[in-house]
Scaffold this active site. Sequence first.
Site, PDB file in Angstrom:
ATOM      1  N   ASP A  21       0.827  -1.195   0.000  1.00 33.45           N
ATOM      2  CA  ASP A  21       0.000   0.000   0.000  1.00 33.45           C
ATOM      3  C   ASP A  21       0.868   1.254   0.000  1.00 33.45           C
ATOM      4  O   ASP A  21       1.931   1.283   0.623  1.00 33.45           O
ATOM      5  CB  ASP A  21      -0.902  -0.015   1.246  1.00 33.45           C
ATOM      6  CG  ASP A  21      -2.194   0.732   1.027  1.00 33.45           C
ATOM      7  OD1 ASP A  21      -2.706   0.715  -0.107  1.00 33.45           O
ATOM      8  OD2 ASP A  21      -2.714   1.313   1.996  1.00 33.45           O
TER       9      ASP A  21
ATOM     10  N   HIS B 133      -9.750   3.984   1.402  1.00 30.45           N
ATOM     11  CA  HIS B 133      -8.701   4.342   2.358  1.00 30.45           C
ATOM     12  C   HIS B 133      -9.279   5.291   3.413  1.00 30.45           C
ATOM     13  O   HIS B 133     -10.292   5.934   3.197  1.00 30.45           O
ATOM     14  CB  HIS B 133      -7.562   5.067   1.640  1.00 30.45           C
ATOM     15  CG  HIS B 133      -6.744   4.201   0.739  1.00 30.45           C
ATOM     16  ND1 HIS B 133      -5.385   4.017   0.924  1.00 30.45           N
ATOM     17  CD2 HIS B 133      -7.075   3.465  -0.347  1.00 30.45           C
ATOM     18  CE1 HIS B 133      -4.926   3.214  -0.022  1.00 30.45           C
ATOM     19  NE2 HIS B 133      -5.935   2.867  -0.807  1.00 30.45           N
TER      20      HIS B 133
END
Length: 292
Positions: free
Chosen positions: A83, A220
Amino acid sequence: MPKLSNNRAVRMLNAAAEGKYGVLGVVSYNMETIIACIAAAEAKKSPLQILLFPWALKYSPLFVDFAAMAARKASVPVTVHMDHAQDPEVIKQASQIKAHDGTPAFDSIMVDMSHYEKEENLAKTKELVALCHSRGIATEAEPGRIEGGEDGVKDTAELEGMMTTAEEVDDFIATGIDFLAPAFGNVHGDYHGVENIHLDYDRLASIQKKVDGRVQIVLHGTNEFPPDIMKKCIERGVTRINVNKLVLSDYNEYVAKSTGKVPLTQLLEKGTALMQAQCEQWMDDIGSSGKA
């Protein structure tokens, strides 16, 4: 550029989109977190994605090896995702790492060039997506800019947060990405109260409409999100839900309170069990339980 139809992460999120549920993406800083989230996935018969930040490469390549092996030994589908890879050299390095079975250790990598202006963001993203795809690795990008930061991610507090527009979705899909991480009021780090969470659901719905199934949408910035907000996002196309403190909070509190006061083995076992319980609850809440 052809999509990676056989990539495990792509298949997992495509199934989530079709089934209208979310897949938990657990930010993992240590082995206990990986053990806990896989145990939760196996107990709930849920798919799972393990999220590592580029920090993991600096910390120890052995940690990446552990995550990759653990994912492949699980009795349910588990993938490993890097990520917020914000350095092209780190992305090139990560894309070359192999698991013990010879496949890429990372099933997917977030090509996060969002700290660049849009045109440079797009150019760098396209180049790095092509590299990852050539090695069988799926990719993710962030149109707009999600404000804030968290452990292991560059803080963008000094940069202006930019909401993703439906119009620029096409530009990013044209780079070849597989997953899209939109900015629609979500922030990295803490909101300091649920009352401070202000998401633009209409914007997310318009992004879903514009995407039209060409890529999958990932979420997110979920610290402090309650289940009802997660469900509203899933209804508007979100397939993977990144979680950090939502599954680490009980563990962090217990370790802070108990370190040096209980045997280390007990600290590890209890801490792992606390994370597993939180993961299991979220798998129920976002609808992935029983979907493996």
